[in-house]
Scaffold this motif. Structure first.
Motif, PDB file in Angstrom:
ATOM      1  N   CYS A 100       0.973  -0.876  -0.110  1.00 25.99           N
ATOM      2  CA  CYS A 100       0.346  -0.274  -0.087  1.00 25.99           C
ATOM      3  C   CYS A 100       1.327   1.251  -0.198  1.00 25.99           C
ATOM      4  O   CYS A 100       1.857   1.306   0.047  1.00 25.99           O
ATOM      5  N   LEU A 101       0.011   2.044  -0.518  1.00 27.82           N
ATOM      6  CA  LEU A 101       0.694   3.368  -0.385  1.00 27.82           C
ATOM      7  C   LEU A 101       0.692   4.492   0.875  1.00 27.82           C
ATOM      8  O   LEU A 101      -0.780   4.110   0.892  1.00 27.82           O
ATOM      9  N   PHE A 102       0.870   4.891   2.211  1.00 29.66           N
ATOM     10  CA  PHE A 102       0.493   4.945   2.776  1.00 29.66           C
ATOM     11  C   PHE A 102       0.542   6.585   2.879  1.00 29.66           C
ATOM     12  O   PHE A 102       1.920   7.269   2.896  1.00 29.66           O
ATOM     13  N   MET A 103      -0.374   6.910   3.334  1.00 29.25           N
ATOM     14  CA  MET A 103      -0.041   8.488   4.002  1.00 29.25           C
ATOM     15  C   MET A 103       0.771   9.269   4.428  1.00 29.25           C
ATOM     16  O   MET A 103       1.644  10.520   4.719  1.00 29.25           O
ATOM     17  N   TRP A 104       0.895   8.887   5.878  1.00 24.18           N
ATOM     18  CA  TRP A 104       1.914   9.048   6.921  1.00 24.18           C
ATOM     19  C   TRP A 104       3.134   8.818   6.340  1.00 24.18           C
ATOM     20  O   TRP A 104       3.752  10.169   6.074  1.00 24.18           O
ATOM     21  N   ASP A 105       3.341   8.554   5.765  1.00 26.52           N
ATOM     22  CA  ASP A 105       4.750   7.861   5.349  1.00 26.52           C
ATOM     23  C   ASP A 105       5.345   8.397   3.864  1.00 26.52           C
ATOM     24  O   ASP A 105       6.351   8.605   4.344  1.00 26.52           O
ATOM     25  N   PHE A 158     -10.116   4.212  12.117  1.00 27.22           N
ATOM     26  CA  PHE A 158      -7.861   4.339  11.628  1.00 27.22           C
ATOM     27  C   PHE A 158      -8.410   5.022  10.397  1.00 27.22           C
ATOM     28  O   PHE A 158      -7.328   3.976  10.024  1.00 27.22           O
ATOM     29  N   GLY A 159      -9.150   4.483   9.346  1.00 28.49           N
ATOM     30  CA  GLY A 159      -9.142   4.829   8.229  1.00 28.49           C
ATOM     31  C   GLY A 159      -8.710   6.393   7.156  1.00 28.49           C
ATOM     32  O   GLY A 159      -8.935   5.956   6.422  1.00 28.49           O
ATOM     33  N   THR A 160      -7.942   7.332   7.915  1.00 27.01           N
ATOM     34  CA  THR A 160      -7.275   7.753   7.823  1.00 27.01           C
ATOM     35  C   THR A 160      -7.255   8.633   9.007  1.00 27.01           C
ATOM     36  O   THR A 160      -6.548   8.701   9.758  1.00 27.01           O
ATOM     37  N   GLY A 161      -4.851   9.591   8.165  1.00 29.94           N
ATOM     38  CA  GLY A 161      -4.875  10.639   9.355  1.00 29.94           C
ATOM     39  C   GLY A 161      -3.363  10.573   9.221  1.00 29.94           C
ATOM     40  O   GLY A 161      -2.300   8.872   8.322  1.00 29.94           O
ATOM     41  N   PRO A 162      -2.619  10.935   9.988  1.00 28.69           N
ATOM     42  CA  PRO A 162      -2.605  12.065   9.942  1.00 28.69           C
ATOM     43  C   PRO A 162      -2.787  13.232   9.068  1.00 28.69           C
ATOM     44  O   PRO A 162      -2.258  12.999   8.026  1.00 28.69           O
ATOM     45  N   ASN A 163      -3.014  14.421   9.461  1.00 26.92           N
ATOM     46  CA  ASN A 163      -3.485  15.458   8.903  1.00 26.92           C
ATOM     47  C   ASN A 163      -2.583  15.825   8.673  1.00 26.92           C
ATOM     48  O   ASN A 163      -1.845  17.646   9.208  1.00 26.92           O
ATOM     49  N   VAL A 164      -1.545  15.870   7.379  1.00 29.11           N
ATOM     50  CA  VAL A 164      -0.154  16.826   7.944  1.00 29.11           C
ATOM     51  C   VAL A 164       0.070  16.840   6.397  1.00 29.11           C
ATOM     52  O   VAL A 164       1.329  16.985   5.755  1.00 29.11           O
ATOM     53  N   LEU A 190      -7.713  21.676   0.607  1.00 30.04           N
ATOM     54  CA  LEU A 190      -8.591  21.837   1.449  1.00 30.04           C
ATOM     55  C   LEU A 190      -9.871  21.391   1.341  1.00 30.04           C
ATOM     56  O   LEU A 190     -10.582  21.296   2.518  1.00 30.04           O
ATOM     57  N   ALA A 191     -10.094  20.157   0.877  1.00 27.83           N
ATOM     58  CA  ALA A 191     -10.978  19.517   0.444  1.00 27.83           C
ATOM     59  C   ALA A 191     -11.059  18.137   1.952  1.00 27.83           C
ATOM     60  O   ALA A 191     -11.911  17.547   2.843  1.00 27.83           O
ATOM     61  N   TYR A 192      -9.815  18.249   1.856  1.00 29.27           N
ATOM     62  CA  TYR A 192      -9.464  16.777   2.692  1.00 29.27           C
ATOM     63  C   TYR A 192      -9.390  17.492   4.000  1.00 29.27           C
ATOM     64  O   TYR A 192     -10.403  17.151   5.263  1.00 29.27           O
ATOM     65  N   HIS A 193      -9.012  18.737   4.550  1.00 28.59           N
ATOM     66  CA  HIS A 193      -8.788  18.959   5.507  1.00 28.59           C
ATOM     67  C   HIS A 193     -10.227  19.031   6.155  1.00 28.59           C
ATOM     68  O   HIS A 193     -11.316  18.942   7.801  1.00 28.59           O
ATOM     69  N   LEU A 246      -1.946  23.407  12.409  1.00 27.17           N
ATOM     70  CA  LEU A 246      -1.001  23.796  11.239  1.00 27.17           C
ATOM     71  C   LEU A 246      -2.032  23.740  10.457  1.00 27.17           C
ATOM     72  O   LEU A 246      -1.079  24.693   9.709  1.00 27.17           O
ATOM     73  N   SER A 247      -3.002  22.633   9.568  1.00 21.27           N
ATOM     74  CA  SER A 247      -3.281  23.068   8.080  1.00 21.27           C
ATOM     75  C   SER A 247      -3.838  23.656   7.999  1.00 21.27           C
ATOM     76  O   SER A 247      -4.479  24.213   6.544  1.00 21.27           O
ATOM     77  N   ALA A 248      -4.633  24.300   9.142  1.00 21.65           N
ATOM     78  CA  ALA A 248      -5.949  25.746   8.764  1.00 21.65           C
ATOM     79  C   ALA A 248      -4.682  26.333   8.378  1.00 21.65           C
ATOM     80  O   ALA A 248      -5.081  27.491   7.904  1.00 21.65           O
ATOM     81  N   ASN A 249      -4.022  27.314   9.187  1.00 21.73           N
ATOM     82  CA  ASN A 249      -2.778  28.294   9.352  1.00 21.73           C
ATOM     83  C   ASN A 249      -2.440  27.777   7.366  1.00 21.73           C
ATOM     84  O   ASN A 249      -1.832  29.081   7.680  1.00 21.73           O
ATOM     85  N   LEU A 250      -2.046  26.887   7.349  1.00 26.07           N
ATOM     86  CA  LEU A 250      -1.335  26.824   6.210  1.00 26.07           C
ATOM     87  C   LEU A 250      -1.961  27.094   5.110  1.00 26.07           C
ATOM     88  O   LEU A 250      -1.639  27.683   3.821  1.00 26.07           O
TER      89      LEU A 250
END
Length: 513
Positions: A100-105, A158-164, A190-193, A246-250
């Motif tokens: 799998c392709l991991f979001m976090w990694d 635990f289907g998604t995350g973290p929001n980085v 923005l849609a993901y956030h 952090l996500s909102a600020n960026l």
């Protein structure tokens, strides 16, 4: 490509599958990655690409240079092209963990991968996550590379995350100033956030996640009776809350650069989360930010999760020094190998091997700490931690010939359990930490082609073919010095005009090519 289910007004079955109900996020209509034709580019070989990578030199430390090249070699072995029918749109680097392709990694792999941009666009790994975004904004944290299907459903805890994701794209922008990419990724981010805010926040606005979702699987953060990996335990999770901030600020900063003014929700959220964290997550007695339990009390176990607050900009000036001081405390985070994921004085710390996230030292969280310290002006401490972390990784490389998924906190050895040849995010210390902290090269303004060179080493060192901004390439060399206050004798060559602020303990100077 697997069907991205559209919203339905009624539950039901279609071809034997249960149709989940959810509401479209209009922003996803501006996600240009969905349905894009896969790029038809051959994967480059390491042999033909090596000369296009930054070429560091440090004659007094050949092991560091060997470890640098080993990390790139391992990274190249994990390059992949999209499988037919997967919905993936770009060549990418595999996570090096499973199929799998991991979001976090991936979000951390591209933090060092950006230095190879001229040879292979590691950043486009993220394109495949955006291409698999659902109509409501959801992106699964693990996506199968073979067919592009989600490993977990959107309502799995635990289907998604973290929001980085926004932070990852912002760091890339700091190196290259690529406005076109910033514009392309803005709406998927923005849609993901906003999906995360709708589905993984509490009525008070704070956020929840769990061990698997936050990436720190077995860290002991939940009360007795809950599973540390799978349960949110009705807690406010400090890292998830700070990552949302952090996500909102960026996103607001990105919107300002792009001229997009539809971010009142994110501005308001950032204000609310900052106030909430400082009122409800801060413990005055210990001087630290903690997870908050269901009853409003704090789970007073110090972990690296709290330090996302540095990047999020949540810490008021009067608290900064005290909060940061734990990183320099031998009883807490200043161990033989800095920074353990769990403080040595926290319940459940396992110093002998790290036992994964019960004290193991990890490249991604260490990099987060370094970037947070830099953002808040703690340059001396950032260098001390970077020097220690880089030295320990190189020491283990000298013993084993490779880099590892994580490291033990109390000895110069790999953690247990830990995968070998893990590049993977463990390319960060040999590559990004070497260039950014040991050598001190950090972009100031890529659009104006300005670079900081914070020289701490006394040894002769430098790098050729260093990428800055869209097209600039620099050769930088510093002669050996006798003391930290001695003015560095540097040579800087560039293929176009650039400005380099050279800084050392005794002063600074601006060099224009």
């Amino acid at each position: 490509m697997p069907e991205r289910l559209r919203p339905n007004k009624q539950t039901g079955f279609h071809e034997g599958r249960f149709l989940e109900l959810y509401v479209d996020e209009p922003l996803v209509q501006q996600n240009i990655f969905i349905g894009r034709e896969p790029e038809a580019l051959l994967l480059p070989t390491f042999e033909e690409s090596g000369s296009m990578l930054p070429q560091p030199h440090w004659p007094a430390n050949p092991s560091a240079i060997a470890c640098y090249w080993k990390a790139w070699e391992l990274a190249w072995k994990n390059l992949r092209a999209p499988m037919p029918g997967s919905g993936f749109v770009s060549n990418f680097i595999d996570t090096a963990f499973n199929d799998c392709l991991f979001m976090w990694d991936s979000a951390f792999i591209v933090q060092f991968g950006r230095y190879g941009e001229r040879a292979f666009s590691f950043q486009k790994t993220m394109d495949n996550l955006y291409a698999c975004q659902h109509a409501d904004g959801y992106i699964c944290r693990e996506i199968r590379e073979g067919d592009g299907s989600d490993q977990w459903t959107r309502y799995c805890p635990f289907g998604t995350g973290p929001n980085v994701l926004a932070w990852t794209e912002w760091e890339y922008f700091q190196n290259f100033g690529n406005l076109d990419r910033l514009r392309e990724v803005f709406y998927p981010l923005l849609a993901y956030h906003r999906w995360m805010r709708r589905h993984q926040s509490w009525p008070d606005g704070s956020y929840w996640i769990n061990g698997l979702g936050c990436g720190m699987d077995n860290m002991p953060r939940v009360p007795t009776g809950y599973d540390s990996g799978q349960d949110h335990a009705f807690m406010t999770w400090v890292d998830a809350t700070f990552q949302a901030l952090l996500s909102a600020n960026l996103l607001v900063r990105m919107g300002g650069i792009l001229g997009i003014d539809e971010l009142d929700e994110e501005r308001s959220e950032a204000e609310r989360l900052t106030a909430f964290a400082n009122q409800f997550l801060w413990d005055e007695e210990q001087g630290f930010y903690f997870d908050r339990l269901r009853d409003g009390s704090l789970m007073k176990s110090k972990s690296v999760a709290g330090y996302w607050g540095l990047l999020a900009g949540v810490v008021p000036p009067e608290r900064l020094s005290r909060f940061v001081s734990h990183l320099d405390d031998p009883n807490s985070f200043k161990r033989h190998h800095r920074v353990p994921s769990l403080a040595a004085d926290a319940p459940g710390y396992y110093g002998e091997t790290g036992d994964y996230w019960r004290g193991g030292v990890w490249a991604p969280t260490n990099y987060m700490v370094l970037r947070g310290l830099t953002a808040n002006g703690f340059d001396d401490l950032a260098y001390d931690i970077a020097e220690n972390h880089h030295n320990r990784v190189v020491e283990v490389f000298e013993k084993t010939g490779t880099v590892w998924e994580n490291y033990a906190p109390e000895s110069s050895s790999q953690g247990k359990p830990a995968k070998a040849d893990f590049v993977g995010w463990s390319g960060i210390p040999p590559i990004a930490v070497l260039l950014e902290y040991r050598f001190g090269l950090r972009p100031i303004d890529p659009l104006m082609k300005r670079l900081l060179w914070d020289i701490r080493l006394l040894d002769e060192h430098g790098v050729d073919n260093y990428p800055l901004g869209p097209t600039a390439s620099l050769n930088l060399h510093c002669e050996q010095r006798t003391s930290a206050i001695a003015e560095p004798q540097v040579t800087i060559q560039a293929n176009e005009p650039v400005e380099v602020e050279v800084r050392w303990k005794g002063g600074s100077k601006l060099i224009k090519t």
